[in-house]
Design an enzyme around this catalytic site. Structure first.
Site, PDB file in Angstrom:
ATOM      1  N   GLU A 130       0.838  -1.209   0.000  1.00 35.64           N
ATOM      2  CA  GLU A 130       0.000   0.000   0.000  1.00 35.64           C
ATOM      3  C   GLU A 130       0.873   1.261   0.000  1.00 35.64           C
ATOM      4  O   GLU A 130       0.688   2.165   0.804  1.00 35.64           O
ATOM      5  CB  GLU A 130      -0.950  -0.028   1.191  1.00 35.64           C
TER       6      GLU A 130
ATOM      7  N   GLU B 243      -6.246  -7.349  -1.219  1.00 40.82           N
ATOM      8  CA  GLU B 243      -6.919  -7.306   0.081  1.00 40.82           C
ATOM      9  C   GLU B 243      -8.319  -6.751  -0.117  1.00 40.82           C
ATOM     10  O   GLU B 243      -8.481  -5.577  -0.470  1.00 40.82           O
ATOM     11  CB  GLU B 243      -6.173  -6.416   1.082  1.00 40.82           C
TER      12      GLU B 243
END
Length: 997
Positions: A214, A310
């Site tokens: 991320e 995710e």
């Protein structure tokens, strides 16, 4: 952007009441594609379940899906973290449950801090045995998505960075050379293991590999672009040859193919993006039906498959429980329930997401000092498998979808159906939204129907020349299909959701599912009228226009046998309600397919000669039924041969039910012994061997106040748990008060004594909904100096800081380097010169690791360990109502368990007391720090005790370190063992080493 056109096919259908989403799909080749696999891969059977078979495999992709050995694969993955389950035997338990419930992959983070107690030291033994985990995954038949960071976030201390990295030079998560030097050491250690388990080489099942996590910083600057290029080159240089990827933090288009240097490689980098939509929002379209372009999710990389590394399978809960209003992870599971999974995950599938990982599938426990400061010990997450490894109702959709994507190959290659407008509304109230997709090779049709309203909706769907009645419950969704293969026949249409089909012996078996009590209609193409026999359940059949039509009401398992009709092989239709569907277990073996019905879990199936050998679990007495290849005459369950009989549906059924789980008896916790500590607060305590606080500069992001030494614990090598300070000075004459500035993670606290006299305790506030993301908290505690110690002579100021954990570094601002511990000390009324020494945790436990303990006197002295001699401690009983005392008190007891060896018992420890009492407890089981309980904050009261650490057949030692702030009476109150679940079966569990002093 894909065009939006009117859905003329549905225009004027007054009974419809649907809003429809679809559009013309692109050609089957698509632009670009993978240079690492065949350019065009047709629709066909999925690859065989993976294993370490010693054979080379090709791994590639195109815009539709991954390819393994030239066969399309929908990757249906779940996240678990081995470091959150410190019992390697139980890794296999969770993996087997995932495989049985339809997952074909497991995604794992590898946490740098879990494996590295010091620079240049890396431990992959015991509970850190990554090699063992990867072997278990291959033996279970699961692909692995490997995610070693170096930064992982994951709600763990420092986002996975080791504590020692907080005291080093250089900006983390950039191309800073000092940082990259440490990163290279870490990746060398991890990749040395990963390279032995690559699916491409046949040595294991590692299929995909993630770099960073991320990462939304410096995306156009050399600090970030060069950093990503360095990681890519490093991983390739270490021999990792599977496709690599990154998980974009949202739909930003960051790190899509071509945005950074990959050394000239093309077609081996995937774009992925994470998503955690709120359950109250409309499920977003992050692919075929969305806004398109770089902000559209999958459309940011049109030549690679839709990939969500995710997608929320729950959510984390902070100290105090503000996220779910005190309900804990039960609140997460309730708000993100099975209906949530159907609405959001099926929307993903409709949008072309064929690489799908649910975070978390098993959350586990953030034991010791592992959790990030924002979260407490439990990381249950409201996941499909709870912290005690039990399947929850959320498993139902995962089970159905996982087996669906394996059995219906069309789902790996779907386009928007031609002539369909996204979001157009037709007749009726429009409460059901329809995504209509087709497979360009087989021309099969797939429909995802979603109802976002608070009431059930019923309408009709024009499909295959008929008006199909459809009902979608409130805030729910379902998938329907037309034209897909059911073995050697074809499904014309059904308003039941397909789950699987397989060939067992001379017949094909198809399973379709729905809610209990629903009326279903299923049509199968037949060239001539077949013979239809309703073997069980409420069903009727008719034949017309080349289709046999079966209507049934879902209640348990309805069986309908279709024979003849132009096809030699019979078709057994099994129509199952949701509860029944999760008791149907398909399993492929080298000798043919097997379908098992009855038990709550099937772990393994093996065909040997004329016997099918099964292992699995039961809870209550249950029936067992098996469909398998011709010639199977014997059924063995958990090494016991069963008496069976043949049935009219072609199965073997056990004549007697499988036994349920025997009762598990837990002992009362008594025989407690008590000992107070914190001698460090006394003026005469010998601190000569403590570390002198003599540094004047730091790499922390916290500034050192003028005139103050560096007091930050990390700068002196104390990275986890409590830290003590002792400041010596002469002449307290005139001192009126002392101010102690300190910095901690969430729920940190400070206690102070002057010459052994308690000055008081200061606590950081309990986070509310606005501050739950705060990972670092700073405050100044001001205490009056008692008159009696305002004297000349030597004085000692003792301070205990519960520092909690390091903040994560999500924005790459070195927030993990924010100071922990004291930051400054000032006096009012006088300015004595203070010499400081500090002490934290002793040397890292070689078995349990550096995250297990902190700097309490009892920890440094081994009071938490089994075998410590506490015979001279006074005996006490619980619950306690301790007098108001600031400091630490320990309680120890032992207990024995005698759980049947054939029983998997999940056991927890419960602590409960009057919530007005201000104290917290560190829980040590056989020397392992199983978490922290904060009585007046919560919300956690039950702590998982994983088998292996817990000796279910033998003696155990429980130690509680109680930290009381002195403002109230303190406990512990009620302390008891609880059974959170049990089953007959399980996996063999090896005792986790628990060395004593």
């Amino acid at each position: 952007m894909l065009s939006r056109r009117t859905f003329t096919a549905f225009a004027g259908t007054a009974a419809l009441g649907l809003s429809l989403s679809a559009s013309a799909g692109m050609g089957s080749d698509g632009p670009g594609g993978s240079a690492y696999a065949a350019h065009t891969v047709p629709t066909g059977p999925a690859p065989d379940p993976p294993s370490a078979d010693g054979l080379p495999h090709t791994v590639g992709f195109d815009r539709y899906s991954l390819h393994v050995d030239g066969r399309r694969l929908v990757l249906w993955s779940g996240e678990m973290h081995p470091f959150r389950l410190p019992s390697p035997s139980l890794w296999r338990d969770v993996l087997q449950k995932m495989r049985a419930h339809g997952y074909n992959a497991v995604s794992i983070y590898v946490a740098w801090n879990f494996h590295s107690p010091a620079p240049g030291r890396y431990d992959f033994t015991g509970v850190r045995d990554l090699d063992l985990f990867l072997r278990q995954a291959a033996e279970t038949g699961l692909y692995v998505i490997l995610r070693p960071g170096p930064y992982i976030n994951a709600e763990v201390d420092a986002g996975g960075f080791p504590g020692w990295l907080t005291a080093t030079k250089g900006r983390a998560r950039t191309s800073d050379p000092t940082y990259l030097g440490y990163v290279d050491e870490w990746l060398t250690a991890v990749n040395r293991i990963a390279a032995r388990h690559l699916h491409t080489r046949g040595d294991g099942t590692v299929l995909l590999y993630q770099i960073e996590n991320e990462y939304g910083s410096y995306v156009t600057e050399p600090a970030g672009v060069d950093y990503m290029a360095h990681l890519y080159a490093k991983v390739r240089a270490d021999g990792i040859d599977v496709p690599l990827f990154h998980n974009d933090l949202g739909r930003n288009g960051y790190w899509a193919p071509g945005t950074f240097d990959t050394g000239g490689e093309r077609g081996r980098w995937l774009y992925g993006f994470d998503g955690y939509p709120d359950p109250d929002q409309i499920p977003p379209d992050w692919g075929h039906f969305g806004i398109g372009g770089e902000k559209g999710g999958a459309t940011a990389s049109p030549d690679t498959p839709g990939f969500i590394p995710e997608f929320g399978g729950g959510w984390f809960d902070p100290w105090g429980g503000a996220e779910f209003d005190g309900a804990g992870y039960a609140g997460s599971a309730r708000t993100r329930d099975a209906a949530y999974e159907r609405r959001f995950y099926l929307t993903n599938l409709a949008n072309g997401i064929t690489v799908h990982n649910v975070y978390m599938t098993f959350g586990g426990t953030s034991w010791g000092w592992l959790p990030a400061p924002q979260v407490y010990t439990s990381y249950d997450y409201g996941a499909a498998f709870d912290e005690g490894r039990r399947a929850t109702p959320k498993v139902v959709p995962m089970h159905q979808f996982g087996h669906l994507v394996r059995s219906v190959p069309e789902l790996a290659k779907l386009d928007r159906a031609e002539g369909v407008a996204a979001g157009s509304s037709s007749a009726g109230d429009g409460r059901i939204k329809v995504y209509h997709l087709t497979n360009p090779d087989t021309r099969a049709h797939v429909y995802v129907l979603r109802n976002d309203s608070p009431e059930s909706a019923t309408s009709t769907l024009p499909v295959a020349g008929t008006s199909l009645p459809v009902t979608v419950p409130a805030s729910d969704a379902r998938l329907l299909a037309a034209g897909i293969a059911l073995g050697r026949r074809k499904l014309a249409y059904s308003n039941a959701q397909p789950m699987l089909w397989l060939a067992a012996g001379r017949q094909d078996i198809a399973v379709l599912t729905g809610r209990a009590g629903e009326s279903t209609v299923t049509a199968v193409e037949c060239a001539s009228e077949p013979t239809v026999t309703v073997l069980s359940g409420d069903a009727e059949s008719s034949y017309a226009n080349g289709r046999v039509r079966v209507t049934a009401r879902l209640d348990g398992l309805t069986r309908v046998l279709v024979e003849g009709g132009g096809v030699q092989a019979p078709l057994l239709l099994l129509l199952a309600d949701d509860e029944t569907s999760v008791r149907l277990w398909p399993r492929e073996t080298p000798s043919g397919s097997v379908l098992v019905y009855g038990p709550p879990l099937l772990r393994t199936a093996e065909l040997r000669d004329s016997a099918v050998r099964l292992t699995g679990d039961t809870v209550e007495a249950t029936e067992l039924e098996v469909w398998g290849p011709d010639g199977v005459r014997e059924v063995v369950w958990n090494q016991r041969t069963l008496r069976v009989r043949s049935t009219g549906s072609g199965s073997l059924r056990a004549e007697e039910p499988l036994a349920g789980v025997p009762a598990v008896t837990l002992p009362t916790l008594d025989g407690w012994r008590r000992q107070a500590e914190n001698p460090e607060s006394e003026p005469g305590f010998d601190d000569a061997n403590w570390t002198v606080a003599d540094r004047t500069s730091t790499f922390s992001t916290t500034a050192v106040p003028d005139g103050q030494p560096v007091l930050f614990a990390d700068d002196y090598g104390f990275h986890y748990g409590d830290v003590w300070y002792r400041g010596s000075f002469t002449d307290a004459t005139g001192t009126e008060s002392v101010s102690l500035a300190y910095s901690t993670g969430t729920q940190g606290l400070l206690m102070a004594w002057l010459d052994g006299e308690p000055l008081g305790t200061h606590r950081m506030p309990v986070p509310d909904k606005k501050t739950v993301r705060n990972g670092s908290w700073a405050a100044t505690a001001a205490f009056d100096v008692p008159e009696k110690v305002r004297t000349p002579g030597t004085h000692v100021l003792s301070v205990l800081v519960r520092r909690m954990q390091h903040d994560m570094d999500g924005k790459a601002l070195d927030t993990h380097k924010v100071a922990r511990g004291l930051t400054a000390v000032t006096f009012a009324g006088a300015s004595p010169s203070v010499g400081w020494r500090l002490q934290g945790a002793a040397a890292a436990d070689p078995v349990r690791g550096p995250l297990n303990t902190g700097g309490l006197y009892g920890e440094r002295s081994g009071w938490h360990l089994p075998g410590f001699g506490d015979d001279d401690w006074p005996a006490v009983g619980l619950p306690r109502a301790e007098r108001r005392r600031q400091g630490v008190t320990w309680y120890r007891t032992g207990f024995r368990l005698a759980v049947d060896p054939g029983v998997d018992a999940s056991i927890g420890l419960v602590l409960e007391d009057d919530p007005a009492r201000a104290y917290r407890v560190q829980i040590f089981l056989n020397g392992w720090n199983m978490g922290q309980y904060v009585n007046d904050v919560g919300p956690q009261h039950t702590f998982a005790l994983p088998n292996g650490v817990l000796r279910t057949r033998g003696a155990n030692t429980l130690a509680l370190a109680v930290l009381s702030d002195g403002t109230t009476e303190s406990g512990p109150g009620d302390v008891r063992l609880t059974l959170t679940g049990s089953s007959a079966g399980g996996v063999p569990v090896t005792v986790v080493p628990s060395p004593g002093p």
